[in-house]
Each structure stands twice: as C-alpha cells, then as structure tokens.
Scaffold this active site. Structure first.
Site: not given
Ligand code: UDP
Ligand code: MG
Length: 152
Positions: A9, A49, A57, A112, A115, A126
């Site tokens: 990212k 997403y 958010f 974070n 991805h 994907e």
């Molecule tokens: N995210 C966020 N707030 C939240 C949950 C997710 O900003 O409460 C963002 C974060 O960058 C995350 C991305 O949305 O990596 C995708 O969310 P997902 O639940 O798919 O988590 P991941 O698979 O990335 O662990």
């Molecule tokens: Mg995810």
C-alpha cells in the site's frame, strides 16, 4: 501451486518499506510470479473493497490507497494464501503479532502497509483484477528442490 494477490500500500511505498517486505517474501521461499507498480483509482477500489463500500471509513480508505502508487505482486507457493495471511498479521496493526509484517512494521488500523487475498477463491479474482495474463510468469526457480521436499 496456489497463487495469491498482494498489494504494497502507499503506507508501505511512502515509508520506503518495499524492499523490507519483498525481502521477507523472498526469504520465506515464496515465488514472485508477477510484480508491477500501479496507481489505483476509485473504480478499482470499489471492486477490490466491495465488502467495505458502505462503511463510514470507506472514503478515507480510498484516499489512503490512492495517495501514491502501490506495488502489486502475485506470489506462488504451497498453501500460499493462508501462509501469507499469517505472515501479514491482524488487520489492526497494533493487534498484529510480533514477527508479522504488520506487527513489525506498522502501527495503524488502516495504514497497515499491505493487502493479501483472504481465500483461494478471492485470490483468483484479485489476480485477474490487477494483472493481465501475460504479466504472470510461471517459471520454476532453480532452488525449488531446496524449498520443498519432493511430493510436497
Ligand atoms: N480498514 C479500516 N478500518 C477498519 C477495517 C478495515 O481502515 O475498521 C481498512 C484497512 O486498511 C484494511 C482494509 O480496510 O486493511 C481492508 O479491510 P479487511 O477487513 O479486508 O482487512 P484485511 O483483509 O486487509 O486484513
Ligand atoms: Mg481483506
């Protein structure tokens, strides 16, 4: 062998952590079979997403993912989807275990740095979202016989 889709990212690219993360991928023995830099837009982020489009958010998430180019990777390995999700760690980096990419290199629940696909089915979707077929290279690294036992 299974494949997974990874995005480094903007929070990784801007913090000069591309090499650190790719080094971990290489040291683990995962095969990089696709890699490119790309600028994401809202269209691709709404697809990628789609499970989060209605979250409050989502606008901030979109903005953070478009803040700089990302590096897209396609990784190959035995059980690579689950193996790499374990390497990535929990979504909220403050809760991610030490030793994981997020747990070692980041502090945010949203920024974070990485991805990774969360299932084999989503990985297939994907990879085709971010790569053209001719950008995936199914070569066999010369050291493969030292990474897996025959029959694994
Ligand atoms: N995210 C966020 N707030 C939240 C949950 C997710 O900003 O409460 C963002 C974060 O960058 C995350 C991305 O949305 O990596 C995708 O969310 P997902 O639940 O798919 O988590 P991941 O698979 O990335 O662990
Ligand atoms: Mg995810």
């Amino acid at each position: 062998m299974e494949k997974t889709l990874v995005l480094l990212k903007p929070s990784c690219v801007e913090r000069n952590l591309i090499g650190e993360v790719i080094g971990r991928i290489e040291r683990r023995g995962l095969i990089i079979c696709g890699m490119k830099m790309m600028q994401l837009d809202e269209k691709i982020l709404r697809e990628h997403y789609s499970h989060l489009v209605d979250k409050p958010f989502f606008p901030e998430l979109c903005a953070s993912m478009m803040a700089s180019p990302v590096v897209a990777l396609c990784l190959k390995g035995v059980d690579v989807v689950s193996v790499f999700r374990q390497m990535v760690g929990a979504t909220n980096a403050r809760k991610a275990a030490p030793g994981t990419i997020r747990g070692d290199l980041s502090m945010s629940g949203s920024l974070n740095i990485i991805h990774a696909s969360d299932s084999v089915e989503n990985a297939v979707i994907e990879i085709s979202r971010f790569f053209n077929p001719n950008e995936i290279f199914d070569y066999t690294p010369a050291n493969l016989k030292f990474i897996y036992e025959a029959g694994e």
